[in-house]
Design a protein around this motif. Structure first.
Motif, PDB file in Angstrom:
ATOM      1  N   VAL A 367       0.842  -1.199   0.000  1.00 10.47           N
ATOM      2  CA  VAL A 367       0.000   0.000   0.000  1.00 10.47           C
ATOM      3  C   VAL A 367       0.878   1.250   0.000  1.00 10.47           C
ATOM      4  O   VAL A 367       0.615   2.217  -0.729  1.00 10.47           O
ATOM      5  CB  VAL A 367      -0.945   0.002   1.221  1.00 10.47           C
ATOM      6  CG1 VAL A 367      -1.719   1.324   1.290  1.00 10.47           C
ATOM      7  CG2 VAL A 367      -1.918  -1.165   1.151  1.00 10.47           C
ATOM      8  N   CYS A 368       1.929   1.241   0.830  1.00  9.52           N
ATOM      9  CA  CYS A 368       2.861   2.382   0.881  1.00  9.52           C
ATOM     10  C   CYS A 368       3.489   2.638  -0.474  1.00  9.52           C
ATOM     11  O   CYS A 368       3.563   3.788  -0.939  1.00  9.52           O
ATOM     12  CB  CYS A 368       3.954   2.115   1.922  1.00  9.52           C
ATOM     13  SG  CYS A 368       3.407   2.205   3.644  1.00  9.52           S
ATOM     14  N   GLU A 369       3.932   1.573  -1.117  1.00  8.88           N
ATOM     15  CA  GLU A 369       4.599   1.737  -2.415  1.00  8.88           C
ATOM     16  C   GLU A 369       3.629   2.242  -3.475  1.00  8.88           C
ATOM     17  O   GLU A 369       3.986   3.052  -4.338  1.00  8.88           O
ATOM     18  CB  GLU A 369       5.226   0.401  -2.837  1.00  8.88           C
ATOM     19  CG  GLU A 369       6.433   0.032  -1.979  1.00  8.88           C
ATOM     20  CD  GLU A 369       6.976  -1.352  -2.301  1.00  8.88           C
ATOM     21  OE1 GLU A 369       6.295  -2.106  -3.039  1.00  8.88           O
ATOM     22  OE2 GLU A 369       8.063  -1.682  -1.793  1.00  8.88           O
ATOM     23  N   GLY A 370       2.395   1.777  -3.418  1.00  6.72           N
ATOM     24  CA  GLY A 370       1.399   2.249  -4.370  1.00  6.72           C
ATOM     25  C   GLY A 370       1.102   3.732  -4.185  1.00  6.72           C
ATOM     26  O   GLY A 370       1.016   4.483  -5.166  1.00  6.72           O
ATOM     27  N   LEU A 371       0.947   4.158  -2.909  1.00 10.81           N
ATOM     28  CA  LEU A 371       0.687   5.572  -2.635  1.00 10.81           C
ATOM     29  C   LEU A 371       1.895   6.430  -2.981  1.00 10.81           C
ATOM     30  O   LEU A 371       1.752   7.540  -3.522  1.00 10.81           O
ATOM     31  CB  LEU A 371       0.311   5.748  -1.163  1.00 10.81           C
ATOM     32  CG  LEU A 371      -0.065   7.172  -0.727  1.00 10.81           C
ATOM     33  CD1 LEU A 371      -1.195   7.736  -1.583  1.00 10.81           C
ATOM     34  CD2 LEU A 371      -0.440   7.208   0.747  1.00 10.81           C
ATOM     35  N   LEU A 372       3.103   5.928  -2.692  1.00  5.62           N
ATOM     36  CA  LEU A 372       4.327   6.665  -3.022  1.00  5.62           C
ATOM     37  C   LEU A 372       4.415   6.911  -4.532  1.00  5.62           C
ATOM     38  O   LEU A 372       4.699   8.030  -4.975  1.00  5.62           O
ATOM     39  CB  LEU A 372       5.552   5.882  -2.538  1.00  5.62           C
ATOM     40  CG  LEU A 372       6.918   6.524  -2.832  1.00  5.62           C
ATOM     41  CD1 LEU A 372       7.864   6.342  -1.656  1.00  5.62           C
ATOM     42  CD2 LEU A 372       7.559   5.903  -4.073  1.00  5.62           C
ATOM     43  N   PRO A 384      10.252   7.918   1.985  1.00  9.53           N
ATOM     44  CA  PRO A 384       9.769   6.552   2.249  1.00  9.53           C
ATOM     45  C   PRO A 384      10.182   6.052   3.629  1.00  9.53           C
ATOM     46  O   PRO A 384      11.051   5.178   3.766  1.00  9.53           O
ATOM     47  CB  PRO A 384      10.426   5.748   1.126  1.00  9.53           C
ATOM     48  CG  PRO A 384      11.712   6.479   0.854  1.00  9.53           C
ATOM     49  CD  PRO A 384      11.436   7.941   1.107  1.00  9.53           C
ATOM     50  N   GLY A 385       9.547   6.591   4.662  1.00 18.21           N
ATOM     51  CA  GLY A 385       9.899   6.206   6.023  1.00 18.21           C
ATOM     52  C   GLY A 385       9.637   4.754   6.325  1.00 18.21           C
ATOM     53  O   GLY A 385      10.272   4.170   7.220  1.00 18.21           O
ATOM     54  N   TYR A 386       8.732   4.131   5.578  1.00 20.35           N
ATOM     55  CA  TYR A 386       8.388   2.718   5.831  1.00 20.35           C
ATOM     56  C   TYR A 386       9.545   1.772   5.512  1.00 20.35           C
ATOM     57  O   TYR A 386       9.537   0.607   5.915  1.00 20.35           O
ATOM     58  CB  TYR A 386       7.146   2.325   5.026  1.00 20.35           C
ATOM     59  CG  TYR A 386       7.301   2.420   3.529  1.00 20.35           C
ATOM     60  CD1 TYR A 386       7.768   1.341   2.776  1.00 20.35           C
ATOM     61  CD2 TYR A 386       6.994   3.599   2.856  1.00 20.35           C
ATOM     62  CE1 TYR A 386       7.917   1.434   1.408  1.00 20.35           C
ATOM     63  CE2 TYR A 386       7.139   3.706   1.483  1.00 20.35           C
ATOM     64  CZ  TYR A 386       7.596   2.614   0.765  1.00 20.35           C
ATOM     65  OH  TYR A 386       7.749   2.711  -0.599  1.00 20.35           O
ATOM     66  N   LEU A 387      10.562   2.252   4.802  1.00 20.73           N
ATOM     67  CA  LEU A 387      11.730   1.427   4.480  1.00 20.73           C
ATOM     68  C   LEU A 387      12.778   1.457   5.586  1.00 20.73           C
ATOM     69  O   LEU A 387      13.734   0.680   5.558  1.00 20.73           O
ATOM     70  CB  LEU A 387      12.366   1.895   3.171  1.00 20.73           C
ATOM     71  CG  LEU A 387      11.500   1.791   1.913  1.00 20.73           C
ATOM     72  CD1 LEU A 387      12.241   2.369   0.712  1.00 20.73           C
ATOM     73  CD2 LEU A 387      11.098   0.347   1.660  1.00 20.73           C
TER      74      LEU A 387
END
Length: 451
Positions: A367-372, A384-387
């Motif tokens: 989901v994060c990558e899609g929104l990014l 990209p803090g989720y990484l």
């Protein structure tokens, strides 16, 4: 080939035995002494700038930026500088018709300015078995045949005036804009030998009728001050003042400085000069007839209004202006100082940070990558803090506040279930629930409202 630069105004080399002394021209004043409070604030900002990748770590970079010079910028500093330059370019290009951009060479043949000289050639001359007179003659010849590096962008615009006159049908006014690196020699009170320094200059040279040059100087002063204040958290820290007669630029009849009130005092971010036609004529060998334009029934040589901005001082001014130190209670016994860079939405290097909470890691990351991807395609810069290694919310918010990030978004298990996520504002610290499909539109609306 190893090179170094030095100034060659009048006779710049003297030989004493076989030791070379170079007479430098001081083009920038030393950094002002600071009081304790201003020194603490400066130290805080420079440390934050290094910690959050606005400037590269190291005392040399700290000293460079606090003197209004180019330093080694980190990723966020380079992005901030790029955003400032983009807004500057848009401002001068769209404020009036007939403003053209150019890109002149950093160096070229010239009898004045700073010279690029082969250091090994000088070493060979000094060590050669020659008389003082022979060494001096050889050095002067070496200097004469060496290229110069530019100390400002005015000359490039003056040279381009003639072809631009044909482009506009010899109608006034029009302008020539350019941004790029310039050089000068610093003053050294200990060794007598200065260092070659560089800064990024933004220049607009405005060519107008002699009878309207005073009005145009006033116009551009108002326009430029309004521009600097537009992106400021505290606009009153930016001001303008006339330059005293004894401090006028060579060839200028009038000057204005736009300054920022730093903790240690005012520094000039931009200067505006009414130059008349002398420098323009000089750049074209005093060929007056080639430069003449129609002004009513008269034929006139354009007068020059020169705007010169120091982008590095401007970047530092916006960092100081955006820095907010707020005390935030953690408990009855402890308080925390919240440091936040409230950079203008248009200038902020990063608009959004994406993070994810605990849960189905693979699905949340997708989901994060899609929104990014969606935000990047919409020209919205994303962190990209989720990484990164998971941190507490308090640590994340402190980090993003110091980076000047406008919004942080938390994607959680709830996002997988119903598409809802949390959006936190840098400026208000309020977190609100929003559907993932609304995020891009919301951010575009927020940023465009502040342009």
């Amino acid at each position: 080939m190893t090179m170094f630069t030095y100034c060659v105004r009048r006779r710049v080399i003297q030989i004493h035995g076989k030791h070379i002394t170079r007479w430098m021209v001081q083009l920038s004043r030393p950094f002002c002494a600071q009081g304790t409070a201003s020194s603490d604030l400066t130290t805080t900002l420079l440390k934050l700038s290094a910690d959050r990748s606005f400037i590269a770590p190291g005392e040399d970079n700290s000293q460079a930026i606090r003197h209004g010079r180019s330093c080694v910028y980190g990723p966020l500093g380079e992005e901030l500088k790029k955003n400032i330059l983009e807004q500057w370019w848009t401002s001068v290009n769209r404020s009036k018709a007939q403003v053209f951009g150019i890109n002149s060479l950093h160096h070229g043949p010239s009898d004045e300015g700073l010279k690029l000289v082969d250091a090994s050639a000088i070493e060979q001359l000094v060590n050669a078995d020659l008389s003082k007179a022979e060494i001096l003659a050889s050095l002067q010849q070496l200097v004469q045949h060496s290229s110069s590096v530019r100390t400002n962008l005015l000359q490039g615009a003056l040279v381009q005036c003639l072809p631009s006159l044909d482009l506009v049908g010899r109608k006034l006014p029009f302008g020539i804009a350019e941004a790029g690196t310039c050089y000068h020699i610093s003053d050294s009170s200990t060794s007598g030998i200065g260092r070659t320094l560089e800064w990024t200059e933004a220049s607009l040279v405005w060519f107008c009728s002699p009878r309207t040059s005073s009005q145009w100087l006033d116009h551009w002063t108002r326009q430029r001050l309004k521009w600097w204040r537009k992106f400021a958290l505290s606009p009153s820290d930016f001001s303008s003042s006339d330059v005293e007669e004894g401090e006028l630029l060579r060839g200028a009849s009038r000057g204005v400085r736009l300054t920022y009130r730093f903790p240690w005092g005012d520094e000039a971010l931009e200067s505006l000069w009414s130059m008349g036609d002398a420098e323009l004529l000089k750049a074209h060998g005093n060929a007056k007839t080639k430069l003449q334009c129609k002004d009513g029934r008269k034929l006139v040589v354009p007068h020059v209004i020169a705007l010169r901005g120091n982008v590095d001082w401007g970047l530092l001014a916006y960092l100081f202006n955006a820095l907010q130190l707020e005390k935030k209670p953690l408990s009855k016994q402890r308080t925390h100082q919240r440091k936040v860079l409230k950079l203008h939405p248009t200038l902020a290097p990063v608009k959004v940070a994406l993070d994810m909470g605990r849960g189905a890691t693979v699905e949340l990351r997708q989901v994060c990558e899609g929104l990014l991807t969606e935000l990047l395609e919409g020209n919205i810069s994303v962190w990209p803090g989720y990484l990164e290694t998971p941190q507490s919310l308090e640590q994340l918010h402190s980090k993003y506040d110091e980076m000047g990030v406008l919004f942080s978004i938390m994607i959680s298990e709830g996002t997988l279930e119903n598409g809802l996520l949390l959006v936190r504002s840098r400026d208000t610290t309020i977190r609100e629930t929003m559907h993932i499909s609304e995020v891009k539109k919301y951010l575009h609306k927020y940023i465009s409202a502040n342009v």
